[in-house]
Write a protein that holds these residues in place. Structure first.
Motif, PDB file in Angstrom:
ATOM      1  N   GLU A  50       9.038  15.931  10.348  1.00  0.00           N
ATOM      2  CA  GLU A  50       9.767  16.476  11.496  1.00  0.00           C
ATOM      3  C   GLU A  50       9.255  17.870  11.839  1.00  0.00           C
ATOM      4  OE1 GLU A  50      14.114  14.285  10.881  1.00  0.00           O
ATOM      5  OE2 GLU A  50      13.677  16.186   9.866  1.00  0.00           O
ATOM      6  N   ARG A  51       9.011  18.673  10.819  1.00  0.00           N
ATOM      7  CA  ARG A  51       8.523  20.032  11.054  1.00  0.00           C
ATOM      8  C   ARG A  51       7.108  20.009  11.623  1.00  0.00           C
ATOM      9  NH1 ARG A  51       9.445  21.756   6.378  1.00  0.00           N
ATOM     10  NH2 ARG A  51       7.366  21.577   5.478  1.00  0.00           N
ATOM     11  N   GLU A  52       6.266  19.098  11.163  1.00  0.00           N
ATOM     12  CA  GLU A  52       4.903  19.026  11.681  1.00  0.00           C
ATOM     13  C   GLU A  52       4.908  18.730  13.178  1.00  0.00           C
ATOM     14  OE1 GLU A  52       0.597  16.893  10.727  1.00  0.00           O
ATOM     15  OE2 GLU A  52       2.433  15.979   9.965  1.00  0.00           O
ATOM     16  N   LEU A  53       5.790  17.848  13.608  1.00  0.00           N
ATOM     17  CA  LEU A  53       5.884  17.547  15.031  1.00  0.00           C
ATOM     18  C   LEU A  53       6.385  18.760  15.821  1.00  0.00           C
ATOM     19  CD1 LEU A  53       7.363  13.952  14.792  1.00  0.00           C
ATOM     20  CD2 LEU A  53       5.034  14.574  15.457  1.00  0.00           C
ATOM     21  N   ALA A  54       7.339  19.492  15.246  1.00  0.00           N
ATOM     22  CA  ALA A  54       7.827  20.707  15.911  1.00  0.00           C
ATOM     23  C   ALA A  54       6.716  21.745  16.014  1.00  0.00           C
ATOM     24  CB  ALA A  54       9.024  21.277  15.146  1.00  0.00           C
ATOM     25  N   VAL A  55       5.912  21.865  14.976  1.00  0.00           N
ATOM     26  CA  VAL A  55       4.794  22.810  14.989  1.00  0.00           C
ATOM     27  C   VAL A  55       3.794  22.446  16.084  1.00  0.00           C
ATOM     28  CG1 VAL A  55       2.738  23.514  13.692  1.00  0.00           C
ATOM     29  CG2 VAL A  55       4.987  23.561  12.598  1.00  0.00           C
ATOM     30  N   ALA A  56       3.513  21.157  16.233  1.00  0.00           N
ATOM     31  CA  ALA A  56       2.568  20.727  17.256  1.00  0.00           C
ATOM     32  C   ALA A  56       3.054  21.135  18.647  1.00  0.00           C
ATOM     33  CB  ALA A  56       2.375  19.215  17.184  1.00  0.00           C
ATOM     34  N   GLY A  57       4.341  20.961  18.909  1.00  0.00           N
ATOM     35  CA  GLY A  57       4.886  21.362  20.196  1.00  0.00           C
ATOM     36  C   GLY A  57       4.838  22.864  20.406  1.00  0.00           C
ATOM     37  N   TRP A  58       5.106  23.610  19.351  1.00  0.00           N
ATOM     38  CA  TRP A  58       5.075  25.079  19.422  1.00  0.00           C
ATOM     39  C   TRP A  58       3.666  25.586  19.694  1.00  0.00           C
ATOM     40  CZ3 TRP A  58       3.433  28.125  14.856  1.00  0.00           C
ATOM     41  CH2 TRP A  58       3.520  29.505  15.068  1.00  0.00           C
ATOM     42  N   LEU A  59       2.676  25.038  18.992  1.00  0.00           N
ATOM     43  CA  LEU A  59       1.296  25.472  19.207  1.00  0.00           C
ATOM     44  C   LEU A  59       0.805  25.115  20.614  1.00  0.00           C
ATOM     45  CD1 LEU A  59      -0.394  24.639  15.776  1.00  0.00           C
ATOM     46  CD2 LEU A  59       0.421  26.853  16.609  1.00  0.00           C
ATOM     47  N   ALA A  60       1.248  23.973  21.117  1.00  0.00           N
ATOM     48  CA  ALA A  60       0.884  23.607  22.486  1.00  0.00           C
ATOM     49  C   ALA A  60       1.414  24.644  23.471  1.00  0.00           C
ATOM     50  CB  ALA A  60       1.424  22.217  22.823  1.00  0.00           C
ATOM     51  N   GLY A  61       2.661  25.062  23.275  1.00  0.00           N
ATOM     52  CA  GLY A  61       3.245  26.067  24.149  1.00  0.00           C
ATOM     53  C   GLY A  61       2.594  27.424  24.022  1.00  0.00           C
ATOM     54  N   ALA A  62       2.066  27.728  22.823  1.00  0.00           N
ATOM     55  CA  ALA A  62       1.420  29.022  22.590  1.00  0.00           C
ATOM     56  C   ALA A  62      -0.048  29.022  22.992  1.00  0.00           C
ATOM     57  CB  ALA A  62       1.541  29.394  21.112  1.00  0.00           C
ATOM     58  N   GLY A  63      -0.573  27.860  23.376  1.00  0.00           N
ATOM     59  CA  GLY A  63      -1.964  27.787  23.800  1.00  0.00           C
ATOM     60  C   GLY A  63      -2.975  27.744  22.682  1.00  0.00           C
ATOM     61  N   VAL A  64      -2.531  27.466  21.460  1.00  0.00           N
ATOM     62  CA  VAL A  64      -3.466  27.340  20.334  1.00  0.00           C
ATOM     63  C   VAL A  64      -3.990  25.905  20.310  1.00  0.00           C
ATOM     64  CG1 VAL A  64      -3.740  27.436  17.831  1.00  0.00           C
ATOM     65  CG2 VAL A  64      -2.304  29.118  18.998  1.00  0.00           C
ATOM     66  N   PRO A  65      -5.288  25.700  20.368  1.00  0.00           N
ATOM     67  CA  PRO A  65      -5.827  24.338  20.381  1.00  0.00           C
ATOM     68  C   PRO A  65      -5.485  23.597  19.088  1.00  0.00           C
ATOM     69  CG  PRO A  65      -7.492  25.930  21.075  1.00  0.00           C
ATOM     70  CD  PRO A  65      -6.352  26.721  20.505  1.00  0.00           C
ATOM     71  N   ALA A  66      -4.728  22.522  19.214  1.00  0.00           N
ATOM     72  CA  ALA A  66      -4.301  21.762  18.049  1.00  0.00           C
ATOM     73  C   ALA A  66      -3.983  20.337  18.479  1.00  0.00           C
ATOM     74  CB  ALA A  66      -3.071  22.397  17.395  1.00  0.00           C
ATOM     75  N   VAL A  67      -3.955  19.432  17.521  1.00  0.00           N
ATOM     76  CA  VAL A  67      -3.617  18.041  17.790  1.00  0.00           C
ATOM     77  C   VAL A  67      -2.221  17.968  18.414  1.00  0.00           C
ATOM     78  CG1 VAL A  67      -2.657  17.661  15.474  1.00  0.00           C
ATOM     79  CG2 VAL A  67      -3.617  15.740  16.748  1.00  0.00           C
ATOM     80  N   ARG A  68      -2.010  16.996  19.291  1.00  0.00           N
ATOM     81  CA  ARG A  68      -0.747  16.869  20.016  1.00  0.00           C
ATOM     82  C   ARG A  68      -0.009  15.590  19.605  1.00  0.00           C
ATOM     83  NH1 ARG A  68      -1.322  21.971  20.665  1.00  0.00           N
ATOM     84  NH2 ARG A  68      -2.493  22.697  22.496  1.00  0.00           N
ATOM     85  N   ALA A  69       1.288  15.689  19.479  1.00  0.00           N
ATOM     86  CA  ALA A  69       2.105  14.544  19.081  1.00  0.00           C
ATOM     87  C   ALA A  69       2.304  13.584  20.247  1.00  0.00           C
ATOM     88  CB  ALA A  69       3.459  15.024  18.573  1.00  0.00           C
ATOM     89  N   ALA A  70       2.338  12.281  19.934  1.00  0.00           N
ATOM     90  CA  ALA A  70       2.602  11.257  20.946  1.00  0.00           C
ATOM     91  C   ALA A  70       4.085  10.914  21.018  1.00  0.00           C
ATOM     92  CB  ALA A  70       1.795   9.997  20.649  1.00  0.00           C
ATOM     93  N   GLU A  71       4.830  11.206  19.994  1.00  0.00           N
ATOM     94  CA  GLU A  71       6.289  11.027  19.984  1.00  0.00           C
ATOM     95  C   GLU A  71       6.906  12.273  19.371  1.00  0.00           C
ATOM     96  OE1 GLU A  71       6.744   6.151  19.602  1.00  0.00           O
ATOM     97  OE2 GLU A  71       7.501   7.455  18.002  1.00  0.00           O
ATOM     98  N   PRO A  72       8.072  12.719  19.862  1.00  0.00           N
ATOM     99  CA  PRO A  72       8.632  13.984  19.394  1.00  0.00           C
ATOM    100  C   PRO A  72       9.327  13.919  18.038  1.00  0.00           C
ATOM    101  CG  PRO A  72      10.054  13.012  21.049  1.00  0.00           C
ATOM    102  CD  PRO A  72       8.824  12.144  20.986  1.00  0.00           C
ATOM    103  N   ALA A  73       9.572  12.721  17.532  1.00  0.00           N
ATOM    104  CA  ALA A  73      10.296  12.586  16.258  1.00  0.00           C
ATOM    105  C   ALA A  73       9.643  11.488  15.425  1.00  0.00           C
ATOM    106  CB  ALA A  73      11.756  12.263  16.506  1.00  0.00           C
ATOM    107  N   PRO A  74       9.754  11.574  14.102  1.00  0.00           N
ATOM    108  CA  PRO A  74       9.186  10.528  13.255  1.00  0.00           C
ATOM    109  C   PRO A  74      10.005   9.242  13.336  1.00  0.00           C
ATOM    110  CG  PRO A  74       9.702  12.523  11.986  1.00  0.00           C
ATOM    111  CD  PRO A  74      10.373  12.649  13.315  1.00  0.00           C
ATOM    112  N   ARG A  75       9.358   8.148  13.065  1.00  0.00           N
ATOM    113  CA  ARG A  75      10.044   6.902  12.783  1.00  0.00           C
ATOM    114  C   ARG A  75      10.202   6.795  11.266  1.00  0.00           C
ATOM    115  NH1 ARG A  75       6.860   2.480  16.672  1.00  0.00           N
ATOM    116  NH2 ARG A  75       6.665   3.843  18.531  1.00  0.00           N
ATOM    117  N   LEU A  76      11.314   6.247  10.824  1.00  0.00           N
ATOM    118  CA  LEU A  76      11.505   6.007   9.389  1.00  0.00           C
ATOM    119  C   LEU A  76      11.471   4.510   9.174  1.00  0.00           C
ATOM    120  CD1 LEU A  76      11.974   7.443   6.695  1.00  0.00           C
ATOM    121  CD2 LEU A  76      14.430   7.143   7.037  1.00  0.00           C
ATOM    122  N   ALA A  77      10.472   4.036   8.454  1.00  0.00           N
ATOM    123  CA  ALA A  77      10.267   2.606   8.260  1.00  0.00           C
ATOM    124  C   ALA A  77      10.098   2.298   6.786  1.00  0.00           C
ATOM    125  CB  ALA A  77       9.041   2.145   9.042  1.00  0.00           C
TER     126      ALA A  77
END
Length: 283
Positions: A50-77
């Protein structure tokens, strides 16, 4: 968790397309239907996902080039966290130390995000990795690493940093940089933390000392970053803590991989003997 189990988790998560295994380490990483899917080893890693996905969104907003999430939350399977990511374009060349440094500089310049980041506890995973190793490793070796972990935990806590603490990548290696047509981007954001910036720099110093990184490649890194962490009096402590964690990390693969067991034994032997120059092999 082995590859077969990870594939079962993909199906349980509703990802039924053809899955190509890309990597198998702390996560099983697959390419599925144009996405990259990461399957965590156990349910206890859900908060980290969950935190990794939040970090991806934060870095996108800050303009730091980083991998982007395709879904905002994890699936639990089937008890495993599953995260989905946009697949990056094919690399145009391998990432070099200077590419990593060029990404660390803007990351290290960021203030804290609007959500809590944990400290970079290098030694936090030692117990879990040794537990996963089970009887595959010598109990005396496991006890040695636990004692070493405890000793370094106190020393790390007492360090005085040279750089202002703040957000760090946490596993700053060129392998966690992808150089596509648009330039280098950070990947594998699960260890992003708030701690001593020196954590990110010691990784490359250890690569020079243990994994055969050429001196000129290390110099390219320090020139691009603007400072050599080996000038800092706390460098040896952070290096020792990271070596302890890196040794324990390999142990989790020992039950199913003879090469991992051999590398684990090699690393433990060098630590026991105080051999700071014995070559370790990436795993």
């Amino acid at each position: 968790m082995d590859e077969a189990r990870a594939r079962d988790v993909l199906t349980e998560a509703g990802l039924t397309g053809r899955a190509e295994l890309l990597a198998f380490g702390e996560n099983a990483v697959f390419a599925v239907d144009g996405l990259v899917v990461k399957v965590g080893r156990e349910a206890g890693l859900l908060a980290r996902a969950e935190r990794e996905l939040a970090v991806a969104g934060w870095l996108a907003g800050a303009g730091v080039p980083a991998v982007r999430a395709a879904e905002p939350a994890p699936r639990l399977a089937a008890g495993h966290p599953v995260t989905l990511w946009h697949r990056l374009p094919d690399a145009v060349r391998p990432a070099g130390p200077e590419d990593l440094a060029a990404l660390l500089r803007p990351l290290h310049a960021l203030p804290a995000p609007p959500f809590a980041l944990p400290p970079r506890d290098l030694l936090d995973g030692v117990e879990r990795w040794l537990r996963l190793a089970g009887d595959a490793v010598d109990p005396e070796d496991a006890a040695f690493l636990r004692a070493r972990r405890d000793a370094y935990a106190d020393e790390v806590a007492a360090l005085t940093p040279h750089l202002p603490p703040g957000p760090i990548h946490g596993d700053a290696l060129p392998r966690n940089v992808h150089v596509g047509p648009g330039g280098p981007v950070l990947v594998d954001l699960e260890t992003v933390s708030a701690d001593l910036r020196e954590h990110d720099l010691v990784v490359m110093a250890l690569s020079r000392d243990r994994y055969g990184l050429p001196a000129d490649a290390y110099r390219a890194f320090t020139d691009a970053y603007g400072w050599d962490v080996r000038e800092w009096e706390g460098c040896a402590v952070l290096r020792g803590a990271r070596e302890t964690a890196s040794c324990a990390w390999v142990s989790q693969h020992a039950p199913s991989n003879p090469g991992a067991l051999a590398e684990f034994r090699r690393r433990v032997a060098s630590l026991r003997e105080g051999d700071t120059e014995m070559r370790w092999h990436p795993f």
